[in-house]
Design a protein around this motif. Structure first.
Motif, PDB file in Angstrom:
ATOM      1  N   ASN A  33       0.705  -1.202   0.096  1.00 58.77           N
ATOM      2  CA  ASN A  33       0.060   0.129  -0.031  1.00 58.77           C
ATOM      3  C   ASN A  33       0.919   1.231  -0.082  1.00 58.77           C
ATOM      4  OD1 ASN A  33       1.046   0.021   2.574  1.00 58.77           O
ATOM      5  ND2 ASN A  33      -0.996  -0.535   3.480  1.00 58.77           N
ATOM      6  N   CYS A 276      -1.557   9.867   0.442  1.00 58.30           N
ATOM      7  CA  CYS A 276      -2.448   8.532   0.368  1.00 58.30           C
ATOM      8  C   CYS A 276      -2.281   7.714   1.495  1.00 58.30           C
ATOM      9  CB  CYS A 276      -1.950   7.702  -0.702  1.00 58.30           C
ATOM     10  SG  CYS A 276      -2.331   8.707  -2.462  1.00 58.30           S
ATOM     11  N   SER A 277      -1.106   7.563   2.156  1.00 54.53           N
ATOM     12  CA  SER A 277      -0.951   6.792   3.322  1.00 54.53           C
ATOM     13  C   SER A 277      -1.912   7.478   4.425  1.00 54.53           C
ATOM     14  CB  SER A 277       0.458   6.775   3.550  1.00 54.53           C
ATOM     15  OG  SER A 277       1.028   8.146   4.028  1.00 54.53           O
ATOM     16  N   GLU A 280      -5.268   6.216   4.028  1.00 56.35           N
ATOM     17  CA  GLU A 280      -5.412   4.874   4.191  1.00 56.35           C
ATOM     18  C   GLU A 280      -5.695   4.881   5.861  1.00 56.35           C
ATOM     19  OE1 GLU A 280      -2.658   2.818   1.136  1.00 56.35           O
ATOM     20  OE2 GLU A 280      -1.788   2.921   2.964  1.00 56.35           O
ATOM     21  N   LYS A 284      -9.328   3.307   7.539  1.00 58.32           N
ATOM     22  CA  LYS A 284      -8.883   1.889   7.576  1.00 58.32           C
ATOM     23  C   LYS A 284     -10.093   1.052   8.330  1.00 58.32           C
ATOM     24  CE  LYS A 284      -5.543   0.862  10.628  1.00 58.32           C
ATOM     25  NZ  LYS A 284      -4.165   1.010  11.365  1.00 58.32           N
ATOM     26  N   ASN A 312      -7.502   5.038  -3.878  1.00 56.33           N
ATOM     27  CA  ASN A 312      -6.735   4.647  -2.660  1.00 56.33           C
ATOM     28  C   ASN A 312      -7.718   4.708  -1.495  1.00 56.33           C
ATOM     29  OD1 ASN A 312      -4.035   3.613  -1.671  1.00 56.33           O
ATOM     30  ND2 ASN A 312      -4.596   5.234  -0.375  1.00 56.33           N
ATOM     31  N   PHE A 316      -8.366   0.843  -0.816  1.00 54.94           N
ATOM     32  CA  PHE A 316      -6.909   0.692  -0.301  1.00 54.94           C
ATOM     33  C   PHE A 316      -6.531  -0.952   0.316  1.00 54.94           C
ATOM     34  CE2 PHE A 316      -8.780   0.820   3.700  1.00 54.94           C
ATOM     35  CZ  PHE A 316      -7.934   0.159   4.887  1.00 54.94           C
ATOM     36  N   LYS A 318      -4.790  -3.484   2.952  1.00 59.07           N
ATOM     37  CA  LYS A 318      -4.483  -3.316   4.254  1.00 59.07           C
ATOM     38  C   LYS A 318      -3.083  -3.748   4.468  1.00 59.07           C
ATOM     39  CE  LYS A 318      -9.156  -4.618   6.212  1.00 59.07           C
ATOM     40  NZ  LYS A 318      -9.419  -3.333   6.928  1.00 59.07           N
ATOM     41  N   GLU A 319      -2.561  -3.041   5.600  1.00 63.57           N
ATOM     42  CA  GLU A 319      -1.395  -3.258   5.780  1.00 63.57           C
ATOM     43  C   GLU A 319      -0.977  -4.557   6.243  1.00 63.57           C
ATOM     44  OE1 GLU A 319       0.562  -0.248   7.965  1.00 63.57           O
ATOM     45  OE2 GLU A 319      -0.671   1.228   7.746  1.00 63.57           O
TER      46      GLU A 319
END
Length: 348
Positions: A33, A276-277, A280, A284, A312, A316, A318-319
């Motif tokens: 991501n 973008c992060s 996220e 989330k 995104n 997005f 997922k981490e």
């Protein structure tokens, strides 16, 4: 010239790592991501100020050793040629006469008169070459310093003017409901710092300014509660992750490597990954219906960046779990480190 050599070496290695990162991006895009890309970009940015080659030396053949070997070989060749000439002259009879001393003196005089201009010319050429190189290195150094000063002033002066204008025309938010919502968002993110919240009609989008005295500015207070909450979470996440410090670090790297277009591309991508992060992080735990409220935080973007941010936020990735994520980061960092090592060795 040592500092220029170090800067150019860091610039080349950092650029190569960035290009490698761009090449492998299509392979990693489906599995990672924006947060991962943002962190890797920071690692690459660090290599632009990491002079590993300056304090780690590799075994090399000494120049003195090469010179000594060359002198020995030349001496051997000279001795062999002299010995051959002496042997060839053994059969010649001795023809000395009374003018022998005069001929020898005259020969020595001619040899000295012919040799001295050559020696003088070589010495003059060496001195001239030294000063020419010295002037050439000085010119490059001055150009580099002037470029840094120009870029620094061209960035810092508009920022100071902008910040001064914004602070003069900003109004402290006093609406109790908005302040309660803002404090609620701070509590969700476990932020205890004193962050001011102000309204400024001269800005086009919400923003976080100030490293030592952080402040969140919003363009209006007429947004609905859900939109304001997304805005507050977005900017507070920037503060919590210290993105403003990372941007200051990027500015410092940009000043040093002002001549390298790769740095500008890297910083541009970092800004996009950064936004973008954060998107996220904000969405989330939300459902797709709730994510639609976050679109207002991306409205200041345009073109492909806006499209990328909207996609995104809605879809997005997922981490990884924290353990797997940091293992992956360390593994990639280790690979990048050894690539840097190898390039530094062969470049030297």
């Amino acid at each position: 010239m040592g500092i220029l050599k170090t800067v150019s070496s860091m610039s080349i290695i950092g650029s190569i790592l960035f290009l490698i990162f761009q090449i492998i991006k299509p392979l990693t895009k489906k599995n990672f991501n924006a947060s991962w890309y943002y962190r890797v970009s920071i690692i690459i940015l660090i290599f632009f100020i990491l002079p590993i080659g300056s304090f780690i030396s590799f075994p090399r053949i000494s120049n003195d050793f090469v010179t000594e070997v060359s002198q020995i070989d030349i001496g051997k060749i000279g001795d062999s040629e002299i010995g051959t000439k002496v042997e060839d002259m053994d059969h010649i009879p001795d023809t000395r006469d009374t003018d022998e001393n005069f001929v020898q003196e005259d020969y020595k005089y001619k040899m000295q008169s012919e040799k001295s201009p050559i020696v003088e010319t070589k010495e003059n050429n060496h001195i001239k070459k030294y000063f020419d190189n010295y002037s050439y290195e000085d010119i490059i150094l001055y150009i580099w310093l002037i470029g840094m000063i120009i870029l620094f002033l061209s960035k810092i002066i508009p920022y100071i003017k902008f910040k001064s204008t914004v602070l003069k025309n900003s109004i402290k938010v006093e609406d109790i409901e908005i302040l309660e919502l803002f404090n609620q968002c701070k509590n969700e993110l476990n932020i205890n710092s004193n962050i001011k919240l102000k309204y400024c009609q001269y800005i086009g989008s919400p923003m976080l300014i100030g490293i030592f005295n952080p402040m969140i500015l919003i363009p209006n207070t007429n947004e609905d509660k859900n939109s304001l909450k997304m805005i507050f979470l977005h900017e507070l996440n920037h503060y919590k992750r210290k993105d403003i410090i990372i941007k200051a670090f990027g500015f410092f790297v940009n000043i040093i490597h002002w001549f390298n277009p790769i740095v500008y591309l890297l910083l541009r991508d970092m800004d996009n990954y950064c936004e973008c992060s954060i998107d996220e992080k904000v969405v989330k735990e939300m459902k797709i219906e709730d994510r639609k409220y976050t679109l207002t935080t991306a409205m200041s973007s345009s073109g492909e960046e806006l499209k990328s941010r909207l996609e995104n936020m809605l879809f997005f990735k997922k981490e990884f779990q924290e353990k797997d994520y940091y293992f992956s980061i360390c593994n990639n960092f280790n690979n990048i480190f050894w690539i840097y090592y190898s390039l530094q060795y062969y470049a030297s």
